[in-house]
Design an enzyme around this catalytic site. Structure first.
Site, PDB file in Angstrom:
ATOM      1  N   SER A  95       0.829  -1.213   0.000  1.00 27.73           N
ATOM      2  CA  SER A  95       0.000   0.000   0.000  1.00 27.73           C
ATOM      3  C   SER A  95       0.866   1.267   0.000  1.00 27.73           C
ATOM      4  CB  SER A  95      -0.866  -0.008   1.265  1.00 27.73           C
ATOM      5  OG  SER A  95      -0.021  -0.087   2.398  1.00 27.73           O
ATOM      6  N   GLY A 148       4.331   1.973   1.836  1.00 26.11           N
ATOM      7  CA  GLY A 148       5.370   2.416   0.892  1.00 26.11           C
ATOM      8  C   GLY A 148       6.148   3.618   1.447  1.00 26.11           C
ATOM      9  N   GLU A 166       6.079  -0.606  -5.660  1.00 23.83           N
ATOM     10  CA  GLU A 166       4.920  -0.996  -6.476  1.00 23.83           C
ATOM     11  C   GLU A 166       3.705  -0.847  -5.570  1.00 23.83           C
ATOM     12  OE1 GLU A 166       4.863  -1.616  -9.568  1.00 23.83           O
ATOM     13  OE2 GLU A 166       6.854  -2.273 -10.165  1.00 23.83           O
ATOM     14  N   CYS A 226      -4.292  -5.172  -7.367  1.00 25.33           N
ATOM     15  CA  CYS A 226      -3.840  -3.773  -7.393  1.00 25.33           C
ATOM     16  C   CYS A 226      -4.306  -3.053  -8.645  1.00 25.33           C
ATOM     17  CB  CYS A 226      -2.323  -3.715  -7.290  1.00 25.33           C
ATOM     18  SG  CYS A 226      -1.474  -4.614  -8.585  1.00 25.33           S
TER      19      CYS A 226
HETATM   20  P1  NAD Z   1       0.679  -3.690   2.972  1.00 25.50           P
HETATM   21  O1  NAD Z   1       1.306  -2.417   2.546  1.00 25.50           O
HETATM   22  O2  NAD Z   1      -0.180  -3.677   4.182  1.00 25.50           O
HETATM   23  O3  NAD Z   1       1.803  -4.832   3.250  1.00 25.50           O
HETATM   24  C1  NAD Z   1       2.810  -5.206   2.322  1.00 25.50           C
HETATM   25  C2  NAD Z   1       4.028  -5.748   3.046  1.00 25.50           C
HETATM   26  O4  NAD Z   1       4.524  -4.747   3.942  1.00 25.50           O
HETATM   27  C3  NAD Z   1       3.789  -7.003   3.907  1.00 25.50           C
HETATM   28  O5  NAD Z   1       4.887  -7.895   3.705  1.00 25.50           O
HETATM   29  C4  NAD Z   1       3.795  -6.487   5.336  1.00 25.50           C
HETATM   30  O6  NAD Z   1       4.337  -7.407   6.247  1.00 25.50           O
HETATM   31  C5  NAD Z   1       4.690  -5.278   5.253  1.00 25.50           C
HETATM   32  N1  NAD Z   1       4.287  -4.246   6.227  1.00 25.50           N
HETATM   33  C6  NAD Z   1       3.033  -3.942   6.632  1.00 25.50           C
HETATM   34  N2  NAD Z   1       3.046  -2.932   7.526  1.00 25.50           N
HETATM   35  C7  NAD Z   1       4.360  -2.601   7.693  1.00 25.50           C
HETATM   36  C8  NAD Z   1       5.045  -1.624   8.504  1.00 25.50           C
HETATM   37  N3  NAD Z   1       4.395  -0.799   9.320  1.00 25.50           N
HETATM   38  N4  NAD Z   1       6.386  -1.577   8.402  1.00 25.50           N
HETATM   39  C9  NAD Z   1       7.060  -2.395   7.580  1.00 25.50           C
HETATM   40  N5  NAD Z   1       6.475  -3.333   6.808  1.00 25.50           N
HETATM   41  C10 NAD Z   1       5.141  -3.441   6.860  1.00 25.50           C
HETATM   42  O7  NAD Z   1      -0.094  -4.184   1.682  1.00 25.50           O
HETATM   43  P2  NAD Z   1      -1.043  -5.427   1.529  1.00 25.50           P
HETATM   44  O8  NAD Z   1      -2.289  -5.198   2.329  1.00 25.50           O
HETATM   45  O9  NAD Z   1      -0.283  -6.675   1.744  1.00 25.50           O
HETATM   46  O10 NAD Z   1      -1.427  -5.324  -0.045  1.00 25.50           O
HETATM   47  C11 NAD Z   1      -2.408  -4.462  -0.518  1.00 25.50           C
HETATM   48  C12 NAD Z   1      -1.847  -3.218  -1.159  1.00 25.50           C
HETATM   49  O11 NAD Z   1      -0.821  -3.563  -2.071  1.00 25.50           O
HETATM   50  C13 NAD Z   1      -2.876  -2.467  -1.994  1.00 25.50           C
HETATM   51  O12 NAD Z   1      -2.712  -1.075  -1.833  1.00 25.50           O
HETATM   52  C14 NAD Z   1      -2.545  -2.867  -3.426  1.00 25.50           C
HETATM   53  O13 NAD Z   1      -2.980  -1.973  -4.418  1.00 25.50           O
HETATM   54  C15 NAD Z   1      -1.056  -2.942  -3.339  1.00 25.50           C
HETATM   55  N6  NAD Z   1      -0.504  -3.804  -4.391  1.00 25.50           N
HETATM   56  C16 NAD Z   1       0.244  -3.247  -5.374  1.00 25.50           C
HETATM   57  C17 NAD Z   1       0.735  -4.050  -6.402  1.00 25.50           C
HETATM   58  C18 NAD Z   1       1.573  -3.491  -7.524  1.00 25.50           C
HETATM   59  O14 NAD Z   1       2.159  -4.281  -8.256  1.00 25.50           O
HETATM   60  N7  NAD Z   1       1.668  -2.187  -7.694  1.00 25.50           N
HETATM   61  C19 NAD Z   1       0.470  -5.415  -6.396  1.00 25.50           C
HETATM   62  C20 NAD Z   1      -0.293  -5.937  -5.355  1.00 25.50           C
HETATM   63  C21 NAD Z   1      -0.759  -5.127  -4.352  1.00 25.50           C
END
Ligand code: NAD
Length: 474
Positions: free
Chosen positions: A195, A199, A216, A250
């Site tokens: 997300s 990010g 991403e 996504c």
């Molecule tokens: P997320 O950002 O919650 O988590 C992604 C990763 O980050 C996980 O491995 C998690 O353990 C880690 N993470 C979570 N919180 C963290 C923190 N505070 N500090 C460090 N690391 C942390 O995302 P999600 O819920 O797993 O996926 C959904 C999001 O991903 C949506 O916004 C979606 O659009 C996006 N996404 C983008 C793509 C792309 O290719 N652009 C592909 C798939 C998903």
């Protein structure tokens, strides 16, 4: 493992990879290919195990696992193996006038030790896909798959333990605390998919070590359907891209902007296509094998909250709307009459709800998109070349599909990624290789006369004259 022991272990693996990354710099490309070949074989042998893990984690149909997760990783592998020699070969560049006499090229060197942080929604593809690019570019990699798909993460861990030296690839399962510790380590490159909120955390952590990043991310990807669109086609492609994986994609169309004169014709066509694609013989969605589930309770409540609030603010449910918390079932849902200030029109939905917003003129639809953060993708359904090119030129997004949705992700000759809020950097195929490489410029000077000497001091009348002549050339 308690957190102290885990941290010590992570630090040890990082140090091991750091040493190994220097060895990998001088390795022949052939060795990189061997690793990728091994991965290919492993995937074929373990196909059923991956399908089963996906099914346990979120009831993903095995064919969906094959078609989206495995096929795409295998296609990335095949493409990489076929082109890696070309991609990695030094590329000659021409000398400009000011550099006459020199010969230059770009050498692609591995970045070093890389971290891949993956999300849960396509848990194999989005973890192993970037790893292929990282290995192709000659890096060592630490993988951190998502804690929300524990069965798939365990399969990924087994894969790395079985086929890779931990000094080259190592997988760490676990939650946010593992990511947070990893983010403190001085990686050379961090490839994060997730997300925009996380990010930003990743980019801040990377800044402490000035690690390069590929982010991403996600966002609200609009689909614009104009008066000239083929509506049956638009309905089929929208239904497939939006409701596969329960809207947890996504690049799924997040909301529709449609010409007000055709919206009421489009909605029944869309409903027809949703039923045709995700159920068989009029069965209910609840029992359909073709329709998967929301990943966890937290996301279920988030999606339910968006729906409840939208309805409370006047949105009309045109289809679906039902859900079942214990099984995390959420019916495909279509909304109209939305309040544009409601959360559902501000936050990424990432679930099976599709808001339909009408517009009276295309310029206003474009202005609406431009008032939002730049999306990961934008879809245009129109048969008018003029409309297509106007929307293309007047909006900014990570990628675009014209008369389809989401499938640009699957085209490995196209760079994939977002822009600003939806991401930084590109991935897939050659672009993935570049993301994990330092494009090192190398200039080789010759002995004797070269243009650059013209600019050496002392600054005499003669050099002044030459400079006047030079400046006129530019
Ligand atoms: P997320 O950002 O919650 O988590 C992604 C990763 O980050 C996980 O491995 C998690 O353990 C880690 N993470 C979570 N919180 C963290 C923190 N505070 N500090 C460090 N690391 C942390 O995302 P999600 O819920 O797993 O996926 C959904 C999001 O991903 C949506 O916004 C979606 O659009 C996006 N996404 C983008 C793509 C792309 O290719 N652009 C592909 C798939 C998903």
């Amino acid at each position: 493992m308690d957190s102290q022991t885990l941290e010590t272990f992570l630090d040890k693996i990082f140090a091991l990879q750091k040493r190994k990354s220097n060895e990998l710099r001088i390795e022949p490309i052939h060795n990189r290919k061997l690793r990728i070949h091994k991965l290919r074989e492993w995937i074929h042998v373990n196909r059923t195990a991956i399908q089963e893990a996906m099914y346990v984690d979120f009831k993903k149909h095995p064919l969906e696992t094959d078609g989206i997760e495995l096929l795409n990783v295998l296609a990335e592998i095949k493409n990489t193996l076929s082109h890696l020699d070309d991609w990695a070969a030094p590329k000659k560049v021409d000398a400009p006038l000011t550099m006459l006499g020199t010969r230059s090229f770009i050498q692609y060197e591995p970045r070093g030790v890389c971290l891949v942080l993956a999300p849960w929604n396509y848990p194999f593809l989005l973890c192993v896909g970037p790893m292929v690019s990282a290995l192709a570019a000659g890096n060592t990699v630490i993988l951190k798959p998502s804690e929300l798909t524990p069965h798939v993460s365990a399969v990924i861990k087994r894969m790395s333990d079985e086929i890779f030296d931990p000094a080259v690839v190592s997988t760490f399962e676990g939650g946010v605390e593992v990511s947070q510790h990893l983010l403190r380590l001085p990686f050379d490159h961090i490839f994060f998919t997730g997300s925009p909120t996380v990010g930003k955390i990743v980019m801040k952590a990377a800044a402490d070590n000035l690690a390069s990043v590929t982010l991403e991310l996600g966002g609200k990807s609009p689909s614009i359907i104009t008066r000239t669109a083929n509506l049956a086609d638009a309905a089929e492609r929208t239904a497939a891209a939006k409701f596969v994986n329960n809207g947890q994609t996504c690049v799924a169309p997040d909301y529709i902007l449609i010409d007000q004169g055709i919206a009421e014709t489009f909605i029944p066509l869309l409903i027809g296509q949703i039923e045709k694609l995700f159920t068989e013989n009029d069965q209910a969605f609840e029992v359909s094998e073709h329709y998967c589930r929301i990943i966890n309770d937290k996301n279920f409540l988030r999606v339910q909250g968006l729906l409840d609030e939208a309805i409370a603010q006047g949105a009309q449910v045109r289809y679906g709307g039902s859900s079942d918390r214990p099984s995390r079932f959420f019916h495909p849902t279509i909304l109209s009459n939305l309040s544009l200030t409601s959360r559902i029109m501000k936050e990424e939905i990432f679930g099976p709800i599709l808001p339909i917003v009408t517009y009276d003129n295309l310029g206003r639809a474009i202005a609406f998109v431009n008032d939002m953060p730049k999306p990961l993708a934008l879809y245009i359904f129109s048969t008018s070349k003029k409309e297509q090119s106007n929307i293309l030129q007047e909006t900014s997004s990570g990628g675009v599909c014209i008369n389809d949705s989401a499938i640009h992700f699957l085209h490995h000759n196209l760079p994939f990624g977002g822009v600003n809020n939806s991401g930084i950097g590109k991935s897939h195929g050659y672009y993935g290789f570049l993301a994990f490489s330092n494009e090192k410029p190398v200039l080789r000077q010759r002995k004797g006369l070269t243009t650059i000497k013209t600019f050496y001091p002392p600054y005499t009348k003669r050099s002044q004259k030459l400079m006047e002549w030079f400046l006129k050339l530019f």
